[in-house]
Motif scaffolding. Structure first.
Motif, PDB file in Angstrom:
ATOM      1  N   VAL A  49       0.833  -1.207   0.000  1.00  0.00           N
ATOM      2  CA  VAL A  49       0.000   0.000   0.000  1.00  0.00           C
ATOM      3  C   VAL A  49       0.868   1.257   0.000  1.00  0.00           C
ATOM      4  CG1 VAL A  49      -1.629   1.341   1.363  1.00  0.00           C
ATOM      5  CG2 VAL A  49      -1.996  -1.095   1.051  1.00  0.00           C
ATOM      6  N   LEU A  50       1.884   1.292   0.861  1.00  0.00           N
ATOM      7  CA  LEU A  50       2.750   2.466   0.926  1.00  0.00           C
ATOM      8  C   LEU A  50       3.511   2.672  -0.383  1.00  0.00           C
ATOM      9  CD1 LEU A  50       4.161   2.125   4.553  1.00  0.00           C
ATOM     10  CD2 LEU A  50       2.402   3.704   3.738  1.00  0.00           C
ATOM     11  N   LEU A  51       3.999   1.583  -0.969  1.00  0.00           N
ATOM     12  CA  LEU A  51       4.710   1.692  -2.246  1.00  0.00           C
ATOM     13  C   LEU A  51       3.763   2.165  -3.352  1.00  0.00           C
ATOM     14  CD1 LEU A  51       7.336   1.317  -3.771  1.00  0.00           C
ATOM     15  CD2 LEU A  51       6.742  -1.088  -4.113  1.00  0.00           C
ATOM     16  N   GLY A  52       2.532   1.639  -3.350  1.00  0.00           N
ATOM     17  CA  GLY A  52       1.545   2.074  -4.333  1.00  0.00           C
ATOM     18  C   GLY A  52       1.204   3.542  -4.200  1.00  0.00           C
ATOM     19  N   VAL A  53       1.042   4.019  -2.958  1.00  0.00           N
ATOM     20  CA  VAL A  53       0.734   5.440  -2.736  1.00  0.00           C
ATOM     21  C   VAL A  53       1.902   6.308  -3.189  1.00  0.00           C
ATOM     22  CG1 VAL A  53       0.315   7.180  -0.964  1.00  0.00           C
ATOM     23  CG2 VAL A  53      -0.910   5.002  -0.879  1.00  0.00           C
ATOM     24  N   ALA A  54       3.141   5.882  -2.871  1.00  0.00           N
ATOM     25  CA  ALA A  54       4.318   6.652  -3.283  1.00  0.00           C
ATOM     26  C   ALA A  54       4.419   6.734  -4.805  1.00  0.00           C
ATOM     27  CB  ALA A  54       5.578   6.029  -2.699  1.00  0.00           C
ATOM     28  N   LEU A  55       4.185   5.611  -5.486  1.00  0.00           N
ATOM     29  CA  LEU A  55       4.226   5.611  -6.952  1.00  0.00           C
ATOM     30  C   LEU A  55       3.101   6.449  -7.536  1.00  0.00           C
ATOM     31  CD1 LEU A  55       5.102   1.881  -7.728  1.00  0.00           C
ATOM     32  CD2 LEU A  55       6.620   3.860  -7.807  1.00  0.00           C
ATOM     33  N   PHE A  56       1.930   6.390  -6.914  1.00  0.00           N
ATOM     34  CA  PHE A  56       0.781   7.164  -7.408  1.00  0.00           C
ATOM     35  C   PHE A  56       1.059   8.664  -7.309  1.00  0.00           C
ATOM     36  CE2 PHE A  56      -3.367   9.205  -6.986  1.00  0.00           C
ATOM     37  CZ  PHE A  56      -4.026   8.688  -8.081  1.00  0.00           C
ATOM     38  N   LEU A  57       1.635   9.087  -6.176  1.00  0.00           N
ATOM     39  CA  LEU A  57       1.963  10.499  -6.015  1.00  0.00           C
ATOM     40  C   LEU A  57       3.054  10.927  -7.009  1.00  0.00           C
ATOM     41  CD1 LEU A  57       1.959  10.783  -2.115  1.00  0.00           C
ATOM     42  CD2 LEU A  57       0.171  11.535  -3.712  1.00  0.00           C
ATOM     43  N   THR A  58       3.987  10.023  -7.282  1.00  0.00           N
ATOM     44  CA  THR A  58       5.035  10.330  -8.260  1.00  0.00           C
ATOM     45  C   THR A  58       4.448  10.489  -9.654  1.00  0.00           C
ATOM     46  OG1 THR A  58       6.676   9.106  -6.968  1.00  0.00           O
ATOM     47  CG2 THR A  58       7.173   9.491  -9.289  1.00  0.00           C
ATOM     48  N   VAL A  59       3.529   9.586 -10.004  1.00  0.00           N
ATOM     49  CA  VAL A  59       2.902   9.647 -11.334  1.00  0.00           C
ATOM     50  C   VAL A  59       2.086  10.923 -11.494  1.00  0.00           C
ATOM     51  CG1 VAL A  59       1.157   8.566 -12.799  1.00  0.00           C
ATOM     52  CG2 VAL A  59       2.911   7.164 -11.705  1.00  0.00           C
ATOM     53  N   ILE A 321      -1.824   1.503  -8.930  1.00  0.00           N
ATOM     54  CA  ILE A 321      -3.143   0.964  -8.562  1.00  0.00           C
ATOM     55  C   ILE A 321      -3.035  -0.513  -8.221  1.00  0.00           C
ATOM     56  CG2 ILE A 321      -5.460   0.493  -9.408  1.00  0.00           C
ATOM     57  CD1 ILE A 321      -4.969   3.407  -8.739  1.00  0.00           C
ATOM     58  N   ALA A 322      -2.229  -1.249  -8.988  1.00  0.00           N
ATOM     59  CA  ALA A 322      -2.058  -2.682  -8.719  1.00  0.00           C
ATOM     60  C   ALA A 322      -1.449  -2.911  -7.337  1.00  0.00           C
ATOM     61  CB  ALA A 322      -1.172  -3.309  -9.795  1.00  0.00           C
ATOM     62  N   TYR A 323      -0.445  -2.106  -6.969  1.00  0.00           N
ATOM     63  CA  TYR A 323       0.160  -2.241  -5.641  1.00  0.00           C
ATOM     64  C   TYR A 323      -0.858  -1.913  -4.546  1.00  0.00           C
ATOM     65  CZ  TYR A 323       5.096  -3.073  -6.694  1.00  0.00           C
ATOM     66  OH  TYR A 323       6.291  -3.643  -7.062  1.00  0.00           O
ATOM     67  N   ILE A 324      -1.624  -0.852  -4.723  1.00  0.00           N
ATOM     68  CA  ILE A 324      -2.586  -0.449  -3.689  1.00  0.00           C
ATOM     69  C   ILE A 324      -3.668  -1.509  -3.524  1.00  0.00           C
ATOM     70  CG2 ILE A 324      -4.359   1.247  -3.117  1.00  0.00           C
ATOM     71  CD1 ILE A 324      -2.602   3.363  -4.455  1.00  0.00           C
ATOM     72  N   VAL A 325      -4.194  -2.012  -4.638  1.00  0.00           N
ATOM     73  CA  VAL A 325      -5.250  -3.033  -4.578  1.00  0.00           C
ATOM     74  C   VAL A 325      -4.716  -4.318  -3.954  1.00  0.00           C
ATOM     75  CG1 VAL A 325      -6.747  -4.507  -5.966  1.00  0.00           C
ATOM     76  CG2 VAL A 325      -6.547  -2.068  -6.500  1.00  0.00           C
ATOM     77  N   THR A 326      -3.526  -4.735  -4.392  1.00  0.00           N
ATOM     78  CA  THR A 326      -2.939  -5.963  -3.834  1.00  0.00           C
ATOM     79  C   THR A 326      -2.687  -5.820  -2.336  1.00  0.00           C
ATOM     80  OG1 THR A 326      -1.864  -6.442  -5.950  1.00  0.00           O
ATOM     81  CG2 THR A 326      -1.018  -7.583  -4.011  1.00  0.00           C
ATOM     82  N   GLY A 327      -2.095  -4.703  -1.940  1.00  0.00           N
ATOM     83  CA  GLY A 327      -1.857  -4.476  -0.517  1.00  0.00           C
ATOM     84  C   GLY A 327      -3.135  -4.414   0.283  1.00  0.00           C
TER      85      GLY A 327
END
Length: 353
Positions: A49-59, A321-327
């Protein structure tokens, strides 16, 4: 002949009496209990979840604009012209105006995009001759049968052969900046350095024949059916960017995985003009298109895309999104298992309750 006693004689098949062959080595088998498994669920879920949020903010920090020029601006006339096969070789130019609401900082990349163009069909992907593309002279005039029906043109071998090369995207673009003070400034782009290093230096090479120039090497071959010029004349402005090592050609030959995709066309030359030193300034722009590639046959669209990049790459929210959903799923499963464990208890001691 008498029967041999098991385990006796030189031909005995009984393994040696060693710890390894008799499987007596020390071993460790994990004891999977709720106390050991559930923390891993929580840790992995939180990391995803944290990695997904970080990537989402970067994108979200990546700046991008897409301009559909299929029938926009003055391109509607070119679109109609390309629907008529008799006028396929007639040149048509059009332009589309757009504006940037904010500055595009640092490096800016120019892409072309196609919608509903399927490069991932198996027969389409197989329709090429890698031996020809790597520069083997024996394959130059003897294309692979995988290239059929784009291997020969009235008995003359086609170079490059195959459906992928035959359908190469051949629109070209000129981007213009319209300053508030008036006038027109051509936006400079690097047209080389856009292909993968391994493609440019390993997978694609020009055939070499001693004491012969590139046009002479390709004598006795025909250009693909839908090409307007032979492969050795793809870039008249740069002799080192012709033949199979032409970077536009190399970029096109790397097939896209999805029917909607974009491919790199150029990189902003920030050193050429002071106005573009820090990227593209906000304001009005116009892109002039040499309209050659027909879109109506695959019922698709054509796009011009301007984008910045980050350490993560271009603007693509699929992985975040995939990281956030998976987490999230892992955390939900962890909570459910925790509730079940608390409710039932260790070894089911609370089952009766």
């Amino acid at each position: 002949m008498g029967k041999k006693v098991a385990g006796s004689g030189p031909c005995s098949r009984i393994p040696d009496n060693s710890a390894f062959k008799q499987q007596r080595l020390p071993a460790w088998s994990p004891s999977l209990t709720a106390e050991t498994v559930l923390p891993f669920f929580y840790i992995i879920g939180l990391v995803c979840v944290l990695l997904g949020v970080a990537l989402f903010l970067t994108v979200q920090k990546i700046q991008e604009i897409q301009v559909d020029y299929t029938t926009s601006g003055t391109c509607d006339a070119c679109f109609e012209m390309r629907s008529n096969k008799m006028s396929a070789s007639v040149k048509c130019r059009c332009s589309v105006d757009f504006s940037l609401k904010e500055n595009f900082q640092e490096d800016v990349f120019l892409y072309y995009g196609l919608v509903n163009f399927h490069q991932n069909l198996r027969r389409y992907m197989d329709s090429r001759d890698d031996g020809q593309l790597v520069g083997r002279t024996t394959n130059l005039k003897n294309p692979s049968t995988y290239c059929e029906p784009f291997a020969y043109n009235n008995g003359t071998p086609i170079a490059p052969c195959g459906a992928i090369a035959n359908s190469m995207f051949n629109d070209s673009f000129t981007l213009k900046y319209l300053p508030p003070t008036g006038g027109v400034v051509i936006v400079p782009f690097y047209r080389t350095g856009i292909a993968w290093y391994t493609d440019k230096n390993v997978k694609f090479r020009n055939p070499q024949i001693e004491n012969e120039l590139l046009p002479q090497v390709f004598q006795g071959t025909a250009q693909p059916f839908y090409w307007q010029k032979p492969v050795y004349e793809l870039d008249p402005s740069d002799p080192n960017n012709n033949g199979f090592i032409n970077e536009d050609f190399i970029v096109w030959m790397r097939e896209a995985a999805f029917p909607s995709f974009k491919k790199l066309y150029g990189i902003l030359n920030r050193q050429s003009k002071a106005i573009f030193e820090h990227g593209l300034p906000a304001g009005n722009y116009s892109v002039t298109i040499s309209y050659n590639f027909p879109a109506q046959y695959f019922q698709g669209k054509k796009l011009v895309v301007l984008s910045t990049v980050s350490w993560f790459g271009g603007k693509n929210i699929f992985l975040p999104i995939a990281y956030i959903v998976t987490g999230g799923v892992i955390l939900v499963v962890a909570v459910v298992l925790t509730v079940v464990y608390i409710k039932i208890g260790k070894k089911g001691l609370n089952m009766e309750e």
